[in-house]
Every structure is written in C-alpha cells, then in structure tokens.
Design an enzyme around this catalytic site. Structure first.
Site, PDB file in Angstrom:
ATOM      1  N   GLU A 239      66.096 -57.406  69.242  1.00  0.00           N
ATOM      2  CA  GLU A 239      64.941 -56.612  69.627  1.00  0.00           C
ATOM      3  C   GLU A 239      63.774 -56.972  68.698  1.00  0.00           C
ATOM      4  O   GLU A 239      63.978 -57.220  67.502  1.00  0.00           O
ATOM      5  CB  GLU A 239      65.243 -55.115  69.525  1.00  0.00           C
ATOM      6  CG  GLU A 239      66.365 -54.631  70.420  1.00  0.00           C
ATOM      7  CD  GLU A 239      66.004 -54.659  71.902  1.00  0.00           C
ATOM      8  OE1 GLU A 239      64.810 -54.826  72.227  1.00  0.00           O
ATOM      9  OE2 GLU A 239      66.919 -54.519  72.734  1.00  0.00           O
ATOM     10  N   ASP A 264      72.037 -53.088  91.297  1.00  0.00           N
ATOM     11  CA  ASP A 264      71.541 -52.135  90.310  1.00  0.00           C
ATOM     12  C   ASP A 264      70.179 -52.579  89.775  1.00  0.00           C
ATOM     13  O   ASP A 264      69.298 -51.743  89.523  1.00  0.00           O
ATOM     14  CB  ASP A 264      72.542 -52.011  89.158  1.00  0.00           C
ATOM     15  CG  ASP A 264      72.201 -50.860  88.224  1.00  0.00           C
ATOM     16  OD1 ASP A 264      71.990 -49.734  88.711  1.00  0.00           O
ATOM     17  OD2 ASP A 264      72.136 -51.099  86.999  1.00  0.00           O
TER      18      ASP A 264
END
Length: 317
Positions: A239, A264
């Site tokens: 991240e 999804d």
C-alpha cells in the site's frame, strides 16, 4: 561440404563451432540456415528440460560421482539433439515467426530503397542465433521460468499467430468468456477488465492462495471489506501511504471460481457510487484507467499508467 541443416543433425546442442557456423551461414540468405538455427534452439531447450529433470532426481548412489555426471550430461546433450531432430514443434513456431519478420524486413527495405545485399533472412536467422546464445547461458530452465511447468515455459517462448505472447493469449482464452459476461453487466469492454486482471494477478501467476494451497480465484485484488460475508484469504500487499510503499497483511475475498471473481468485480463497479465516473468513461482506455485511480481502487500512484500500458500493448487487438 556440410550444409547448416546437416550440421544441426550431427552436432551437440552446445557446440560452439556449430554456433559460429550458424552465424556465418546467416550471411548467405539461406532458409536452410534459419531452419538449422531454430532446430539448434529447440535442442538447447530440450537439454535445459533434461537438466532440470536430472537435478530434481536424487543422485546419491554408489556409482554417482563427478565422472558419471559428466558423461550423463554429454548423453543428455546428444539425446536432446536427437529429440529436436524429430521435433516438438518449437522450431516450427520459430521458423514461422521469423519468416514473417523476414518478409516484413524485406518489404520495408524495398519500400525505402535501401535493400541490403544480404536480404531479410539474415535478420531473422541472426535473431534465432542470438536467442540460442542467450538461452545457452542459463544452466537451469527454472532460472528463466521460476516455478512453472516446463510445458508452460515452452509455450511462453513461442509467439502466437495473432502477434501476442503465448501467455497473454492463454490468459485471454481462459478468461475471455467471463470478461464478456461481466461486460454485458457493466458496459466496460472485456479487454479492459482482462487488462486489470492481468495487472492485479501477474497474468494469473500470482493469484492469492488459501491456507491449504488452493486458489482464491481473486483476480482483481478485491479486499474483504464492505460487509463481505464470503470466504477470505490473508495476503501481504503493498500500500502507498503518502506516496511511500508499505507492506501490509490484509484480508481479501476468495471465490470458488474465476467466473465468480468477474461477477463480483462487475457488481462492485456497478453498485458502488464511487465508480460511477469509471463506468461513464468505460469506452476509453486512459479514461477507464485514470477513473479507477481517482476513485481509489488502488493506492499505487502509477496504477493508471501501468493499466493503460498493459491494455494498449497486449490487448489492443
């Protein structure tokens, strides 16, 4: 006088004199020379496979020593040459691809009136010889294709007739039907979603694994947030916090199939308000990629550029 084709039948796969002979014959503009170079490359590839097999086999017997290993290596080299003469199809793929390159090179040379006296076949043959030299420096097949089955590695060396690398075509063939189905739901072109799946999963090679070693089938790196009630898998992810990369362990969604992963993903983009502008710009590659980044799909500051590059370079057809 021994022709290049004859030489490929009799020499060893790593014979340096044979390599030099192939380089010299490249200047003769001979289709036989191209065939010989491709055959030698195929022999070298077979030898790399055999070496990997030997190294995976226990060698702690009474008669195992440096001398037996040397003679076993020599035997494997000659067996590789013999198998390559019969062919596994790799040489034919190389010849076909390089022949196409030769024709393009010849046409380009004629169009600007700078045709070389050696012709386009030298270009193709020298490519084949250079490829053979490069792979000759590797002692293990695994050095080039870490963790992959040898049949997969063989396929990835080849280039498909559509001009795509074989692993790209295989990825597209495997998942295109699911992408097309998701495209009907979202309006996003299938190739855009395939490109994002390729970026997130490394063309399917780095899909997150469940604790028992099974696949999570999570192609899009979707985290298990937002009231997710299904299966999950923990994985290390990078991240970017204030532009600096940090490693974290996060929970991600796990699916029973790749079809579920696409469904999804389509549901996420269609039902989440933050992605409204993504869907509105779904017809344009750059608009789609930048829209995802602005919506916060990923924290990587170069996410849009990477995704645009993958789609334009590999999935533009």
């Amino acid at each position: 006088m021994i022709t290049p084709a004859d030489n490929s039948n009799s020499s060893l796969a790593i014979d340096t004199k044979g390599i030099e002979s192939l380089k010299q014959s490249a200047r003769q503009n001979s289709p036989d020379s191209l065939k010989a170079a491709a055959k030698q490359f195929e022999a070298l590839f077979m030898n790399m496979i055999m070496k990997s097999m030997r190294e995976a086999t226990p060698q702690e017997g009474v008669f195992d020593n440096q001398q037996t290993k040397m003679y076993t290596s020599m035997l494997d080299q000659q067996m590789s040459q013999s198998m390559a003469n019969k062919g596994i199809g790799l040489a034919e793929v190389l010849i076909r691809q390089l022949s196409v390159n030769n024709a393009v090179a010849d046409t380009a040379a004629m169009s600007d009136e700078r045709t070389s006296a050696t012709g386009g076949n030298e270009i193709g043959l020298m490519q084949a010889v250079q490829i053979r030299d490069i792979y000759g420096k590797h002692s293990k097949l695994a050095a080039a294709y870490e963790g992959e089955d040898t049949t997969v590695a063989a396929a990835e060396i080849a280039v498909s007739t559509s001009g795509q690398p074989a692993h790209v075509q295989a990825f597209q063939n495997k998942l295109n039907a699911h992408a097309e189905e998701a495209s009907k739901t979202t309006g996003i072109p299938a190739k855009f979603m395939l490109g994002q799946a390729a970026l997130e999963s490394g063309w399917g090679k780095h899909v997150m694994r469940t604790p028992d070693g099974g696949s999570s089938h999570n192609l899009f790196g979707i985290k298990a947030t937002g009231g997710w009630k299904g299966k999950t898998v923990d994985a290390v992810t990078t991240e970017y916090i204030n532009g600096a990369p940090q490693k974290r362990v996060e929970k991600f969604r796990a699916y029973d199939s790749y079809a579920d992963s696409f469904r999804d993903y389509a549901k996420l983009l269609k039902n989440n308000p933050r992605y409204e502008k993504v869907l509105a710009n779904a017809s344009d590659v750059q608009g789609f990629a930048q829209g995802l980044q602005r919506a916060g799909y990923a924290t990587d500051p170069n996410y849009a550029a990477k995704l645009t590059h993958i789609i334009n370079k590999n999935l533009s057809a």
